[in-house]
Enzyme design. Sequence first.
Site, short mmCIF file in Angstrom:
data_model
loop_
_atom_site.label_atom_id
_atom_site.label_comp_id
_atom_site.label_asym_id
_atom_site.label_seq_id
_atom_site.Cartn_x
_atom_site.Cartn_y
_atom_site.Cartn_z
N GLY A 9 -9.47 53.36 5.59
CA GLY A 9 -9.49 53.10 6.48
C GLY A 9 -9.94 52.68 7.27
O GLY A 9 -9.57 53.38 8.15
N ASP A 34 -15.86 50.94 -4.19
CA ASP A 34 -16.99 49.58 -3.89
C ASP A 34 -18.52 50.55 -2.88
O ASP A 34 -19.04 50.03 -2.18
CB ASP A 34 -16.88 48.61 -2.72
CG ASP A 34 -17.71 47.55 -2.16
OD1 ASP A 34 -18.77 47.46 -2.64
OD2 ASP A 34 -17.93 47.34 -0.94
N HIS A 47 -25.42 41.36 2.18
CA HIS A 47 -26.00 40.41 0.69
C HIS A 47 -26.99 40.18 2.34
O HIS A 47 -26.83 39.66 2.99
CB HIS A 47 -25.02 39.77 0.10
CG HIS A 47 -24.15 40.04 -0.73
ND1 HIS A 47 -24.00 40.04 -1.56
CD2 HIS A 47 -23.48 41.16 -0.13
CE1 HIS A 47 -22.76 40.67 -2.33
NE2 HIS A 47 -22.58 41.58 -1.34
ZN ZN Z 1 -18.59 42.57 -0.85
#
Ligand code: ZN
Length: 388
Positions: free
Chosen positions: A248, A273, A142
């Site tokens: 993994g 994600d 971020h």
């Molecule tokens: Zn995150």
Amino acid sequence: MLCIRRATLLTPATQIDNGVLLIDRGRIVAVGDATQIAAPDDAEVIDAGGLLVTPGFIDLQLNGAFGDDFTWAPDTIWRVAAHLPRWGVTSFLPTIITSPLRQVAQAQETLEGGAPPGWRGSTPLGLHCEGPFLNPQKKGAHNPAYLRAPDAQAVANWSPETHVRLVTLAPELDGAHALIADLTARGVVVSAGHSMADYRAAHAGFAAGVRYGTHLFNAMPPLEHRGPGLPGALLSEASVTVGIIPDGVHVHPAIVALAWAAKGPHRLNIVTDAMAALGMAPGRYQIADQEVLVTPHEPGLHVARLASGTLAGSVLAMDEALRRLILYTGCTLSDALATVTTTPADLLGVGHERGRLRAGAWADLVFLTPTIEVVRTMVAGVVCFERE
Ligand code: ZN
């Protein structure tokens, strides 16, 4: 009326051989086996040919795909969503990471505007706002320029009605508890993540309303035997659900197995994600306004990193995530499916109509081979993907 017959149904809690599903106006109206359910004479019939038929997969954390990033370009949500059924994903939370709040507002507008005419695809259930109220020490990929202190006033319009379903924040920040209480009171699920919370701060967050942990072990302090920290609190608190990225790379396969042993299928939630490079070749992509380099890692899996080497989301598809969960833990297919169907649906409070094959639920269905290859995906009874 639509009738699916000769299916091996995984509800996913139970298996029904020679199963039959009746679907009317997008919803399941009957679930059973061929001795229990007869299709009306005028029903349209789909012969599943013995394939597994399961509830559609729900991804609570998806940053983008096919070259598009939701934070950078919130208006791409519908375009990306149209192609997610190829991986069995029938609903998802478009994820907006730390950025100016107008990016979230644009994403809210995109969802409020509804799908384009004639569109079909995976249903966005609302946004996952990952940030901007995160700990700078655990910023991950971020952009720290947009991190800010918790500010309930600034996000007073975040609610499920305005298309915000899940908010990841760092519960140890000043003002976080008031924000957690506000969001929770409005029906938003609050998650701890990108956080330096120790065990005590994590529990204070749970007491304020935190019910989920974002990508367990990533962007949080390590698990230590005398300092269990946020991961120890998430693993040991039975009422909290945790997300984990089973590629993994984000966590070692043995740690996925450990999380599985601690949480089980109803408190462990697989997320991808995934970022803009999902479904694309290796190369340069972006997450929010940062450049990401995507390289091959293993057959079937690429990895996304900032120039600094920090992981920047995954390039993990949901079917691959399920295969890896089973490989890493030895769990049953039925239990693996629960982590991406029943468990996320229950967390969001929509378990009565998503995440299970039951009368009254949306007919969001995946037709799978026993090795979890997606053959056909339906959303609300409409075929949105069919393997060639
Ligand atoms: Zn995150």
